[in-house]
Motif scaffolding. Structure first.
Motif, PDB file in Angstrom:
ATOM      1  N   UNK A 191     -13.578  80.329 -23.475  1.00  0.00           N
ATOM      2  CA  UNK A 191     -13.640  81.497 -24.352  1.00  0.00           C
ATOM      3  C   UNK A 191     -12.557  82.464 -23.903  1.00  0.00           C
ATOM      4  N   UNK A 192     -11.673  82.841 -24.809  1.00  0.00           N
ATOM      5  CA  UNK A 192     -10.577  83.752 -24.489  1.00  0.00           C
ATOM      6  C   UNK A 192     -10.931  85.149 -24.977  1.00  0.00           C
ATOM      7  N   UNK A 193     -10.849  86.122 -24.077  1.00  0.00           N
ATOM      8  CA  UNK A 193     -11.175  87.508 -24.409  1.00  0.00           C
ATOM      9  C   UNK A 193      -9.898  88.325 -24.477  1.00  0.00           C
ATOM     10  N   UNK A 194      -9.763  89.134 -25.522  1.00  0.00           N
ATOM     11  CA  UNK A 194      -8.590  90.004 -25.649  1.00  0.00           C
ATOM     12  C   UNK A 194      -8.956  91.233 -26.463  1.00  0.00           C
ATOM     13  N   UNK A 195      -8.241  92.308 -26.202  1.00  0.00           N
ATOM     14  CA  UNK A 195      -8.291  93.456 -27.110  1.00  0.00           C
ATOM     15  C   UNK A 195      -7.315  93.191 -28.253  1.00  0.00           C
ATOM     16  N   UNK A 196      -7.348  93.988 -29.319  1.00  0.00           N
ATOM     17  CA  UNK A 196      -6.409  93.766 -30.423  1.00  0.00           C
ATOM     18  C   UNK A 196      -4.977  94.215 -30.127  1.00  0.00           C
ATOM     19  N   UNK A 197      -4.747  94.757 -28.957  1.00  0.00           N
ATOM     20  CA  UNK A 197      -3.432  95.301 -28.599  1.00  0.00           C
ATOM     21  C   UNK A 197      -2.404  94.196 -28.413  1.00  0.00           C
ATOM     22  N   UNK A 198      -1.182  94.421 -28.882  1.00  0.00           N
ATOM     23  CA  UNK A 198      -0.142  93.397 -28.809  1.00  0.00           C
ATOM     24  C   UNK A 198       0.127  92.932 -27.380  1.00  0.00           C
ATOM     25  N   UNK A 199       0.143  93.872 -26.428  1.00  0.00           N
ATOM     26  CA  UNK A 199       0.434  93.515 -25.037  1.00  0.00           C
ATOM     27  C   UNK A 199      -0.620  92.560 -24.488  1.00  0.00           C
ATOM     28  N   UNK A 200      -1.884  92.822 -24.808  1.00  0.00           N
ATOM     29  CA  UNK A 200      -2.951  91.928 -24.349  1.00  0.00           C
ATOM     30  C   UNK A 200      -2.894  90.591 -25.068  1.00  0.00           C
ATOM     31  N   UNK A 201      -2.540  90.609 -26.345  1.00  0.00           N
ATOM     32  CA  UNK A 201      -2.507  89.378 -27.140  1.00  0.00           C
ATOM     33  C   UNK A 201      -1.426  88.421 -26.650  1.00  0.00           C
ATOM     34  N   UNK A 202      -0.307  88.959 -26.173  1.00  0.00           N
ATOM     35  CA  UNK A 202       0.748  88.097 -25.638  1.00  0.00           C
ATOM     36  C   UNK A 202       0.222  87.231 -24.501  1.00  0.00           C
ATOM     37  N   UNK A 203      -0.549  87.855 -23.604  1.00  0.00           N
ATOM     38  CA  UNK A 203      -1.074  87.106 -22.461  1.00  0.00           C
ATOM     39  C   UNK A 203      -2.256  86.231 -22.851  1.00  0.00           C
ATOM     40  N   UNK A 204      -3.051  86.670 -23.831  1.00  0.00           N
ATOM     41  CA  UNK A 204      -4.142  85.828 -24.314  1.00  0.00           C
ATOM     42  C   UNK A 204      -3.593  84.538 -24.917  1.00  0.00           C
ATOM     43  N   UNK A 205      -2.462  84.655 -25.617  1.00  0.00           N
ATOM     44  CA  UNK A 205      -1.802  83.474 -26.185  1.00  0.00           C
ATOM     45  C   UNK A 205      -1.441  82.492 -25.072  1.00  0.00           C
ATOM     46  N   UNK A 251      -8.999  85.435 -19.691  1.00  0.00           N
ATOM     47  CA  UNK A 251      -8.102  86.333 -20.416  1.00  0.00           C
ATOM     48  C   UNK A 251      -6.734  86.217 -19.765  1.00  0.00           C
ATOM     49  N   UNK A 252      -5.711  86.469 -20.508  1.00  0.00           N
ATOM     50  CA  UNK A 252      -4.394  86.474 -19.904  1.00  0.00           C
ATOM     51  C   UNK A 252      -4.155  87.730 -19.100  1.00  0.00           C
ATOM     52  N   UNK A 253      -4.758  88.835 -19.502  1.00  0.00           N
ATOM     53  CA  UNK A 253      -4.504  90.136 -18.888  1.00  0.00           C
ATOM     54  C   UNK A 253      -5.802  90.739 -18.374  1.00  0.00           C
ATOM     55  N   UNK A 254      -5.722  91.473 -17.264  1.00  0.00           N
ATOM     56  CA  UNK A 254      -6.882  92.165 -16.744  1.00  0.00           C
ATOM     57  C   UNK A 254      -7.194  93.422 -17.535  1.00  0.00           C
ATOM     58  N   UNK A 255      -8.435  93.881 -17.418  1.00  0.00           N
ATOM     59  CA  UNK A 255      -8.825  95.135 -18.048  1.00  0.00           C
ATOM     60  C   UNK A 255      -9.197  95.036 -19.512  1.00  0.00           C
ATOM     61  N   UNK A 256      -9.413  93.811 -20.013  1.00  0.00           N
ATOM     62  CA  UNK A 256      -9.748  93.658 -21.427  1.00  0.00           C
ATOM     63  C   UNK A 256     -11.247  93.423 -21.641  1.00  0.00           C
ATOM     64  N   UNK A 313      -5.885  92.384 -34.311  1.00  0.00           N
ATOM     65  CA  UNK A 313      -4.829  91.648 -33.624  1.00  0.00           C
ATOM     66  C   UNK A 313      -5.287  90.270 -33.166  1.00  0.00           C
ATOM     67  N   UNK A 314      -6.527  90.187 -32.634  1.00  0.00           N
ATOM     68  CA  UNK A 314      -7.037  88.901 -32.168  1.00  0.00           C
ATOM     69  C   UNK A 314      -7.244  87.932 -33.327  1.00  0.00           C
TER      70      UNK A 314
END
Length: 319
Positions: free
Chosen positions: A205-219, A74-79, A258-259
């Motif tokens: 496998x990329x994990x993300x929440x639908x939140x925009x902030x998380x999606x930026x880092x998942x990208x 994941x790009x961001x922690x906590x997802x 979002x994902x």
């Protein structure tokens, strides 16, 4: 004969004893420092430069006994990346009991696998002085969390972290595994690069929440794997929806789909949706992952479907 010249810019300063000469330049004074190299020295430098430039990326070497490596990132922690990695490993095993599955935790600073898999203790050493994974729920597990106290912070600089990663990759006796699921740390830093460049990876496998902030880092995470030529199998949309246990009303706390929008942007597939559910959190905290403890629940079935989609997208294992 080669010549290296160093230009140092000074204002009103004076350097003596360096064998240089001052040259006026726009009100400032420039020290031209010339050093002459012999023909032999110059040729040695050229050869050294050629060697450095020809190194390129490290040569990938498979992990002994492991057929396919699947990284969960994941790009961001906590997802929910570690929760996804744990339940994916269990789901791969549940979907096909003939497959041997391992779980490697390379999140050096924040290892979660020991607690989620209800494991403690020091790994034993084999006759060849390799660490033996700890086993629970039929999954062989290795983590930095087995090697340090549970509450001890790991305050290491980059070189020590890289050394630990090297040990986790090369000094573990996995036996024979069909799948090794690797729980990566969040971000796109040294650990991700080191793992991606040193071992052949079947897919990410990329994990993300639908939140925009998380999606930026998942990208960013997906693009990183593409740059190092690791196939991205798809995205998991975690915490996709919350359903009230009393009135059954559904709320998209982190936004809706979002994902899925990101997947379309990246031309990737959505491997599945995991709801925000109390049972998943409780099962993880008690060390009884939901795929093991509640296999008939809707949440466990979502992970089983994701495992099916992952396997369907994997390349054939090497002979």
């Amino acid at each position: 004969m080669g010549t290296w010249q160093r230009l140092l810019l000074f204002r009103g300063a004076s350097l003596r004893g360096y064998g240089g000469a001052y040259v006026p330049l726009g009100g400032s004074r420039v020290l031209v420092w010339g050093r002459q190299f012999s023909g032999a020295e110059s040729e040695t430098l050229k050869q050294r430069r050629t060697q450095v430039m020809s190194r390129g990326l490290p040569k990938q070497k498979p992990i002994d006994g492991v057929k396919q490596v699947i990284v969960v990132a994941s790009g961001k922690g906590g997802v929910g990346k570690s929760t996804t990695a744990v339940n994916l490993a269990l789901a791969l095993s549940a979907n096909d009991s003939s497959k041997a599955v391992g779980l490697l935790d390379v999140d050096v600073y924040g290892p979660s696998i020991p607690k989620m898999m209800n494991l403690k203790g020091d790994p034993e050493l084999s006759q060849s002085n390799l660490m033996r994974p700890l086993l629970n729920y039929g999954i062989a597990c290795m983590s930095m969390g087995f090697l340090v106290e549970e509450t001890a912070p790991i305050v290491w600089r980059g070189l020590m972290v890289m050394s630990a990663i090297e040990k986790l990759l090369r000094q573990v006796d996995w036996g024979q595994l069909d799948y090794l699921v690797v729980d990566m740390p969040p971000g796109t830093g040294d650990v991700q690069l080191s793992v991606s460049q040193n071992i052949p990876i079947s897919g990410a496998v990329i994990v993300s929440t639908p939140q925009d902030i998380a999606l930026m880092d998942a990208h960013k995470g997906a693009e990183m794997f593409r740059k190092v030529h690791v196939p991205v199998l798809g995205l998991v949309q975690n915490m996709s929806v919350f359903q009230c246990p009393k009135c059954k009303h559904k709320t998209h706390i982190f936004g809706a789909d979002g994902a899925r929008r990101l997947a379309r942007t990246l031309d990737l597939d959505i491997l599945g949706d995991i709801p925000l559910h109390l049972n998943i959190r409780e099962a993880s905290d008690t060390g009884q992952p939901i795929v093991f403890s509640q296999p008939e629940s809707d949440e466990a079935k979502a992970y089983l479907r994701i495992a099916t989609e992952v396997v369907r997208r994997l390349p054939p294992p090497p002979e």
